[in-house]
Design a protein around this motif. Structure first.
Motif, short mmCIF file in Angstrom:
data_model
loop_
_atom_site.label_atom_id
_atom_site.label_comp_id
_atom_site.label_asym_id
_atom_site.label_seq_id
_atom_site.Cartn_x
_atom_site.Cartn_y
_atom_site.Cartn_z
N VAL A 164 60.98 -42.58 23.92
CA VAL A 164 60.06 -42.39 23.02
C VAL A 164 58.79 -42.13 23.42
O VAL A 164 58.34 -42.23 24.61
CB VAL A 164 60.14 -43.91 21.90
N PHE A 165 57.74 -41.66 22.42
CA PHE A 165 56.56 -41.39 22.88
C PHE A 165 55.61 -42.02 21.83
O PHE A 165 55.91 -41.65 20.63
CB PHE A 165 56.54 -39.88 23.13
N LEU A 166 54.59 -42.77 22.23
CA LEU A 166 53.55 -43.36 21.34
C LEU A 166 52.31 -42.40 21.32
O LEU A 166 51.67 -42.32 22.43
CB LEU A 166 53.18 -44.63 21.74
N LEU A 167 51.82 -41.87 20.23
CA LEU A 167 50.68 -41.02 20.14
C LEU A 167 49.65 -41.89 19.42
O LEU A 167 49.84 -42.44 18.21
CB LEU A 167 50.93 -39.94 19.11
N ARG B 268 54.05 -29.86 28.00
CA ARG B 268 53.24 -28.92 28.51
C ARG B 268 52.20 -29.49 29.53
O ARG B 268 51.79 -29.17 30.53
CB ARG B 268 52.28 -28.23 27.56
N PHE B 269 51.50 -30.82 29.07
CA PHE B 269 50.81 -31.43 29.87
C PHE B 269 51.26 -32.00 31.11
O PHE B 269 51.12 -31.89 32.21
CB PHE B 269 50.25 -32.86 29.03
N GLU C 21 49.47 -33.31 34.47
CA GLU C 21 48.27 -33.43 33.80
C GLU C 21 48.51 -34.72 32.82
O GLU C 21 49.57 -34.67 32.18
CB GLU C 21 47.56 -32.26 32.85
N LYS C 22 47.54 -35.55 32.86
CA LYS C 22 47.56 -36.73 31.79
C LYS C 22 47.18 -36.06 30.40
O LYS C 22 46.23 -35.26 29.97
CB LYS C 22 46.48 -37.58 32.06
N PRO C 23 48.22 -36.35 29.70
CA PRO C 23 48.08 -35.88 28.06
C PRO C 23 47.19 -36.50 27.42
O PRO C 23 46.74 -37.66 27.53
CB PRO C 23 49.56 -36.47 27.63
N ASP D 64 47.53 -34.14 12.09
CA ASP D 64 48.92 -34.60 13.04
C ASP D 64 48.69 -34.46 14.55
O ASP D 64 49.12 -35.53 15.23
CB ASP D 64 50.01 -33.61 12.83
N LEU D 65 47.83 -33.66 14.95
CA LEU D 65 47.50 -33.58 16.48
C LEU D 65 46.26 -33.40 16.74
O LEU D 65 45.44 -32.25 16.64
CB LEU D 65 48.60 -32.58 17.17
N ILE D 66 45.39 -34.03 17.57
CA ILE D 66 44.28 -33.70 18.23
C ILE D 66 44.40 -33.52 19.82
O ILE D 66 44.71 -34.54 20.33
CB ILE D 66 43.10 -34.99 17.82
N ILE D 67 43.85 -32.51 20.43
CA ILE D 67 43.81 -32.39 21.68
C ILE D 67 42.35 -32.48 22.21
O ILE D 67 41.48 -31.50 21.52
CB ILE D 67 44.48 -31.14 22.33
N ASP D 68 41.82 -33.29 23.06
CA ASP D 68 40.55 -33.52 23.45
C ASP D 68 40.60 -33.07 24.73
O ASP D 68 41.06 -33.50 26.26
CB ASP D 68 40.15 -34.87 23.58
N LEU D 69 40.01 -31.73 25.01
CA LEU D 69 39.96 -31.18 26.44
C LEU D 69 38.61 -30.52 26.78
O LEU D 69 38.33 -29.73 25.74
CB LEU D 69 41.28 -30.12 26.29
#
Length: 410
Positions: free
Chosen positions: A258-261, A319-320, A325-327, A341-346
Motif C-alpha cells: 500500500v501507499f499513503l498519500l 515514475r519518481f 527520486e523521492k516522491p 486528487d494529486l499535487i506534485i510539488d517540484l
C-alpha cells in the motif's frame, strides 16, 4: 516470457558508477532479480539466499561464504541473512570499487533497518515496483523523469494507443509475470501471491496468529483504496485494536503493498483534512481482493473510480521511484468541499491533477482546479484533469484535460 526493459535499469547503471553497493528493494515478483540478471549476468556472480543450503552456509560462516563468493557479486534476497551486512561493510571499506555489490531484498521492514546500520554512505537504495504504464507497453527506454515529463506534457502528447486496454491494466495489473504472460491464470496467480505474502513475509516477521484476520484487514484496505484513511473504522470492522491496525498498515506500507498519500497544506488557510489517503499499489491484487474478475462488473460497480484513480496515482509514484527520486506527491481536501486528487510539488512550482474515470469531460469537472488557481496563482504551473476521454483538449486557457492513454505511456 519476453523480458522487458525497466526504467530503473538506467538509474542502477548511474548508481554503480559511484556507489560500492546498490540495494534494490521492492515487493516480491516486481522483477528485481530479473532486472539485475539482465543488466549484470556477464559481469557479476549471482547467488540467491532463498536457497536453503546457501542460506545456512551464509548464516553459520559469513566469512567463508564471502571468501567463496567474491565480488563483483549479486546477492539475492539479502534480508534472509542480515548478518552478512556488517561483513560486506568491512569488505567495502577494504575496497570501495563502485558497483561491486548488488543486493536485492523484498522485506523492507527488516532490510532497511540493517542497511541503515551497516551500509550508510556506502550503498544507493533504490526501489522497484511492478511495471509502470510506460514499461507495461514497452516504452521504458523512452520514459523521462518527472521534471521533464511535466515540462513536456502539453507540447509532446502521444497519440492514443488503441492497443491500450484499460480492462487488462486494471484486472491483470502490473506485476511482470501476470501482466506480460497471458497464459498465467489471473485468479490463481493473485491467490498464490497473497498466500505467499502472508505465509512467507507476514507470519515470519510478526506475531500474527490468525492469518485469516490479517487477510480480512487486507480486504478492508482494498475496499478503501483511494479513500482517506480511517484506522478506527477499519479496526472496528475487523475487530482488532487501533494499535494493531496501525502496526499491520505499516507492514503493508513497508512491504510496498500500500501507499499513503499525504495532504498538502502549505500556503492554504482553509480547514483541511489532514489524514493520508490509502492506495493499493497494484490494481490486480486490489480487484482480486474486492472480488472483481470481469471488467463489466468492475466498470458498473461503485469501486471503478477508486481503482482507476489508484492506477493513475501509483503510476506517478513509480515514475519518481524508478528514477531514484523521492516522491513529492500530495493531495488536498478541505472541509468545505475543495478537492484535488494529486499535487506534485517540484522545483518550487505546483502541478495539480484531478483524476476522473468518466469519458465525457466538461468544464464543470474542473471546479476545484479553478478555485485552487485563484488561491495560489503563480505558484501553479500545471492544472489538468486526467480522464478516460479518447482525446486530450483544453478546458480553458489554464486547464487541460488529458486522456490517460495520451500522457502516461511517455
Amino acid at each position: 516470457m519476453k523480458l522487458q526493459p525497466r526504467v530503473l535499469g538506467k538509474t542502477i547503471r548511474k548508481a554503480i558508477k559511484t556507489f560500492p553497493a546498490v540495494v534494490i528493494t521492492g515487493p516480491r515478483q516486481s522483477g528485481k532479480t530479473t532486472l539485475l540478471n539482465m543488466l549484470f549476468s556477464k559481469s557479476h556472480t549471482f547467488v540467491s539466499l532463498e536457497n536453503p543450503d546457501i542460506r545456512i552456509r551464509a548464516k553459520e560462516d559469513p566469512l567463508s561464504f564471502l571468501s567463496h563468493y567474491k565480488p563483483p557479486l549479486i546477492i539475492d534476497e539479502i534480508q534472509y541473512v542480515p548478518e552478512l551486512l556488517p561483513y560486506i561493510k568491512t569488505k567495502i571499506d577494504e575496497n570501495r570499487k563502485p558497483g561491486n555489490w548488488l543486493l536485492t531484498g523484498s522485506q523492507n521492514f527488516i532490510l532497511m533497518q540493517n542497511i541503515t546500520q551497516s551500509l550508510a554512505g556506502r550503498a544507493a537504495i533504490l526501489s522497484l515496483l511492478p511495471f509502470s504504464i510506460s514499461e507495461r507497453i514497452g516504452h521504458a527506454n523512452k520514459t523521462c523523469d518527472m521534471g521533464n515529463w511535466l515540462k513536456n506534457i502539453r507540447s509532446n502528447l502521444n497519440l492514443p494507443d488503441k492497443n491500450l486496454s484499460l480492462s487488462e491494466f486494471l484486472l491483470r495489473g502490473f506485476y511482470p509475470e501476470i501482466a506480460v504472460n497471458r497464459k498465467v491464470d489471473r485468479k490463481l496467480w493473485c491467490s498464490s501471491y497473497i498466500t505467499t505474502y502472508l505465509e512467507r513475509d507476514i507470519r515470519n516477521l510478526s506475531a500474527i496468529g490468525d492469518l485469516s484476520q490479517f487477510e480480512r484487514f487486507l480486504i478492508a484496505c482494498a475496499v478503501r483504496t483511494a479513500q482517506i484513511l480511517n484506522l478506527s473504522e477499519i479496526s472496528r470492522d475487523i475487530g482488532i485494536s487501533v494499535g494493531t491496525a496501525k502496526r499491520w498498515l505499516s507492514m503493508l506500507e513497508a512491504g510496498n503493498q500500500v501507499f499513503l498519500l499525504y495532504p498538502y497544506y502549505r500556503n492554504l488557510g482553509k480547514r483541511l483534512v489532514k489524514s493520508p489517503k490509502l492506495y493499493f499499489t497494484d490494481t490486480a491484487l486490489c480487484c482480486y481482493l474486492l472480488g472483481f474478475h470481469e471488467f463489466e462488473s468492475l466498470l458498473n460497480g461503485p469501486s471503478f473510480g477508486s481503482v482507476f484513480e489508484t492506477m493513475i496515482i501509483c503510476d506517478f509514484l513509480k515514475r519518481f521511484l524508478h528514477f531514484g527520486e523521492k516522491p513529492s506527491l500530495y493531495y488536498l481536501r478541505s472541509r468545505d468541499g475543495l478537492e484535488v486528487d494529486l499535487i506534485i510539488d517540484l522545483g518550487g512550482k505546483l502541478h495539480l491533477f484531478e483524476i476522473k474515470s468518466a469519458m465525457t469531460i466538461r468544464p464543470s469537472h474542473a471546479a476545484s482546479l479553478k478555485k485552487i488557481l485563484n488561491d495560489l496563482g503563480t505558484e501553479v504551473q500545471t492544472a489538468a484533469i486526467i480522464s478516460r476521454s479518447q482525446n486530450s483538449f483544453p478546458l480553458s486557457d489554464k486547464i487541460m484535460n488529458y486522456s490517460w492513454m495520451n500522457v502516461l505511456g511517455a
